[in-house]
Design an enzyme around this catalytic site. Structure first.
Site, PDB file in Angstrom:
ATOM      1  NE  ARG A 158      -4.156  -1.563   0.054  1.00 31.15           N
ATOM      2  CZ  ARG A 158      -4.192  -2.584  -0.816  1.00 31.15           C
ATOM      3  NH1 ARG A 158      -3.230  -2.748  -1.706  1.00 31.15           N
ATOM      4  NH2 ARG A 158      -5.206  -3.424  -0.823  1.00 31.15           N
TER       5      ARG A 158
ATOM      6  CG  HIS B 136      -2.995  -0.778  -7.047  1.00 23.59           C
ATOM      7  ND1 HIS B 136      -3.408  -0.143  -5.911  1.00 23.59           N
ATOM      8  CD2 HIS B 136      -2.974  -2.103  -6.738  1.00 23.59           C
ATOM      9  CE1 HIS B 136      -3.638  -1.052  -4.958  1.00 23.59           C
ATOM     10  NE2 HIS B 136      -3.374  -2.246  -5.457  1.00 23.59           N
TER      11      HIS B 136
HETATM   12  C1  GLV Z   1      -4.608  -5.313  -4.257  1.00 22.28           C
HETATM   13  O1  GLV Z   1      -4.047  -4.300  -3.994  1.00 22.28           O
HETATM   14  C2  GLV Z   1      -5.176  -6.210  -3.298  1.00 22.28           C
HETATM   15  O2  GLV Z   1      -5.189  -5.908  -2.109  1.00 22.28           O
HETATM   16  O3  GLV Z   1      -5.619  -7.287  -3.710  1.00 22.28           O
END
Ligand code: GLV
Length: 297
Positions: A212, A260
């Protein structure tokens, strides 16, 4: 049709599914499936029994005050999340070792200049977070000939991996060149990727953050790069996503940025698990991959 609705109905055609924001009758909703939903969206669902994240991370659910504490939380954990992450991390390491980004820039300028690859001996990997994904990534890197250390809150035992617990953080860092963050986001781990930690790594050091954005103290990364404490970084997650166009990170040649995408949940693969958890929530039994609210994952 929404790909998630389609995948869930393929498992059980009798499911009654509504897709937010078109929820006709909040009283009838007992189970919610969410990913980074807007604040307050889960307000006023009196019969909600459980919520599942669409991904492995559940920080977006835990910080949502609209979800009563009595509501069970679960996450998705399926094999492809682990293999994708292993491939992403290996690719990030290889890009660093073989100067991929620099050669892309050189090509743009028709400029021929060779750099010796970073030797494997200078690429000992240290994985922070040895949950299902972290352990799988560790094993994948071992198979690919990397030396791997692992660090987790409670000590794990993974063949071939030098494992450390909380008290062994300094030793873990001192044996690690490439630090990979795969931790859950909790009060304890927020901001863990900071200058003091970078300074304790074994040079040459490199950072990969696939957990994160708030694990990282962004200004510390800039400082560590400017002072050569770190040679570079590969980031898939950011404090603010999408990363704003004027963010400092965009102009740094030694920061590789991906939006991401390291590990993406496949609706077809996750649907069976979600439907099973829906049924379990109706029967009041423990969910698969149920989240421990105290631990935060
Ligand atoms: C992606 O960031 C997840 O938490 O699966």
């Amino acid at each position: 049709m929404n790909p998630w609705k389609e995948a869930l109905l393929r498992i059980d055609a009798n499911l009654d599914i509504e897709v937010w924001p078109r929820v006709e009758n909040k009283d009838r909703v007992t189970f919610a499936v969410c990913w980074n939903h807007p604040k307050k969206v889960l307000d006023g669902y009196p019969n909600l029994k459980a919520v599942t994240s669409l991904g492995a991370g559940v920080d977006h659910l835990l910080k949502d005050v609209a979800i009563p504490k009595s509501v069970k939380l679960a996450r998705v954990m399926i094999p492809s999340l682990k293999t994708q992450m292993g491939e992403y991390v290996l690719n990030a390491i290889q890009n660093y070792r073989f100067y991929t980004a620099r050669y892309v820039d050189q090509k743009r300028e028709a400029y021929w200049s060779k750099h010796n690859p970073v030797p494997k001996e200078d690429c000992t990997v240290g994985i922070m977070g040895l949950g299902e994904i972290g352990s799988a990534v560790a094993e994948w890197l071992l198979v690919n000939g990397y030396e791997v250390n692992g660090w987790s809150r409670s000590k794990k035992n993974i063949g071939g991996v030098q494992c450390f617990d909380d008290s062994g953080l300094d030793e873990f860092l001192s044996r690690t060149n490439i630090l990979v963050c795969l931790l859950p986001l909790t009060k304890e781990t927020s901001g863990i990727l900071e200058l003091d930690v970078f300074k304790k790594l074994k040079p040459p050091a490199f950072l990969i953050n696939v957990a994160r954005g708030t694990h990282l103290v962004e200004e510390d990364l800039i400082y560590a790069l400017d002072t050569k404490v770190l040679q570079g970084a590969c980031l898939d997650v950011f404090e603010e996503e999408p990363l704003p166009a004027n963010h400092l990170f965009w102009n740094r040649p030694n920061i590789m940025i991906t939006p991401h995408t390291a590990s993406i949940t496949d609706p077809e693969e996750a649907a069976e698990l979600i439907v099973e958890n829906y049924k379990r929530s109706l029967s009041g039994i423990e969910l698969l991959n149920e989240v421990d609210r105290e631990l935060g994952y």
